[in-house]
Design an enzyme around this catalytic site. Structure first.
Site, short mmCIF file in Angstrom:
data_model
loop_
_atom_site.label_atom_id
_atom_site.label_comp_id
_atom_site.label_asym_id
_atom_site.label_seq_id
_atom_site.Cartn_x
_atom_site.Cartn_y
_atom_site.Cartn_z
N ASP A 175 -40.16 13.04 -27.67
CA ASP A 175 -40.09 13.94 -28.82
C ASP A 175 -40.06 15.37 -28.25
O ASP A 175 -40.44 15.60 -27.10
CB ASP A 175 -41.35 13.71 -29.68
N ASP A 211 -40.78 18.88 -30.25
CA ASP A 211 -41.79 19.84 -30.71
C ASP A 211 -43.20 19.32 -30.49
O ASP A 211 -43.55 18.22 -30.92
CB ASP A 211 -41.61 20.12 -32.22
P1 TMP Z 1 -39.91 16.50 -35.15
O1 TMP Z 1 -39.83 17.76 -34.32
O2 TMP Z 1 -41.19 15.74 -34.93
O3 TMP Z 1 -38.74 15.63 -34.98
O4 TMP Z 1 -39.97 16.96 -36.71
C1 TMP Z 1 -39.32 18.05 -37.23
C2 TMP Z 1 -40.29 18.94 -37.96
O5 TMP Z 1 -39.53 20.07 -38.47
C3 TMP Z 1 -40.95 18.35 -39.19
O6 TMP Z 1 -42.37 18.27 -39.03
C4 TMP Z 1 -40.67 19.31 -40.32
C5 TMP Z 1 -40.16 20.54 -39.61
N1 TMP Z 1 -39.21 21.35 -40.39
C6 TMP Z 1 -39.38 22.73 -40.42
O7 TMP Z 1 -40.34 23.26 -39.84
N2 TMP Z 1 -38.48 23.49 -41.13
C7 TMP Z 1 -37.42 22.93 -41.79
O8 TMP Z 1 -36.62 23.66 -42.41
C8 TMP Z 1 -37.26 21.50 -41.75
C9 TMP Z 1 -36.12 20.87 -42.48
C10 TMP Z 1 -38.17 20.76 -41.03
#
Ligand code: TMP
Length: 308
Positions: A49, A51
């Site tokens: 992953d 973030d």
């Molecule tokens: P991930 O990095 O674990 O794949 O998840 C993406 C994260 O991005 C999720 O927790 C929600 C976040 N997000 C934002 O911060 N801003 C946005 O505009 C969107 C669509 C998602």
């Protein structure tokens, strides 16, 4: 890595700051390490992953930014609109009372609206570069070392994110200052028009709740940064033959990142960055190895050097 797995919980001190590593079942971990080591690097792939897994959760006391929320569009009105969406949908993402099918629809809605605002605001690659340059984002110490080691051993790394591929790519460019021929990004990929403005997104939207489906189908090589994209073997079937997995994540849901693969042995490494007391029990059971308190990647480097 062997000594770390010799105790259930031990203190490791990295760069002067104490973090902890927890292994719930040392016997099982030892067996997995032996099995992967015996099969060799040719059978191994890493699925990570992005973030708060590859990147730090805290940076100088501030929460590290994600690929989504570091983005600043030229017209600030669009940043406000996206922030409003975040304020509305983010609590729903973690609301246990919403049934999965309903939540999936909400997440599709959120990603759809956010992507539409990025397109409507005419996002440019220049804005991406500037946003990343100003962002509070950093890789965990040891990530470059990990990628270098895996590249040397010919082990592919799949960075899997519901964020934005172009941002992740830019973060790699600006923060690591080199490319890796073994790294692929599976995330939402932008398409720019001839004037350099965002026109659309490629393929199916990846959001938090469908992130785990068809992982390998969505894998695409990092063309801009690969001297030799074939270093991975551009056949997805080549990845499917790598049936041993080292998986890195910061949410229990990240364990599903290997669902698209019929793996033989998987070692899962979790990063529990915050509110440790609340999630320690579930995380220690879910992950083979668990790092607490925004740890570095040095333990994983040691583990990887042992595996391949
Ligand atoms: P991930 O990095 O674990 O794949 O998840 C993406 C994260 O991005 C999720 O927790 C929600 C976040 N997000 C934002 O911060 N801003 C946005 O505009 C969107 C669509 C998602």
């Amino acid at each position: 890595c062997c000594s770390q797995s010799g105790k259930n919980m031990e203190q490791v001190v990295v760069n002067g700051s104490a973090s902890q590593v927890v292994v719930d079942d040392t016997n099982s971990l030892q067996k997995k390490i032996s099995a992967i080591r015996q099969a060799g690097p040719i059978k191994l792939q890493v699925i990570a992953d992005f973030d708060a897994t590859l990147t730090k959760y805290w940076i100088d006391g501030c929460r590290g930014q994600s690929s989504h929320n570091l983005l600043q569009q030229e017209d600030p009105e669009y940043n406000d609109k996206r922030q409003k969406l975040f304020d509305y949908y983010h609590p729903l993402e973690f609301d246990p009372a919403i049934p999965l099918d309903e939540k999936t629809k909400l997440m599709e809605e959120w990603w759809g609206k956010t992507h539409a605002l990025l397109i409507e605001g005419g996002l440019t690659h220049n804005a991406i570069q500037n946003s990343v340059a100003k962002a509070t984002i950093a890789f965990r110490d040891g990530v470059t070392e990990l990628f270098e080691l895996l590249e040397e051993k010919g082990v592919p790394v799949l960075i899997f994110s519901a964020g934005l591929a172009d941002i992740i790519e830019e973060v790699l460019k600006q923060k690591v200052h080199r490319s890796f021929k073994n790294v692929r990004i599976v995330s939402n990929r932008m398409v720019f028009d001839e004037n350099g403005h965002l026109q659309s997104f490629k393929g199916k939207t990846i959001h938090v709740l469908n992130k785990n489906e068809h992982a390998l189908d969505m894998a695409e090589p990092l063309h801009d940064h690969c001297d030799d994209v074939n270093g991975l073997g551009d056949e997805k079937s080549a990845l499917r033959k790598r049936t041993n997995v080292l998986l890195l994540g910061d949410h229990i849901g990240d364990l599903g990142m290997s669902d698209g693969l019929d793996y033989e042995t998987r070692i899962s490494v979790g990063f529990l960055n915050d509110r440790v007391e609340n999630s320690l029990e579930s995380y220690r059971k879910a992950f083979d190895i668990l790092y607490l308190n925004d740890a570095s990647m040095h333990g994983v480097v040691k583990l990887a050097s042992h595996l391949c």
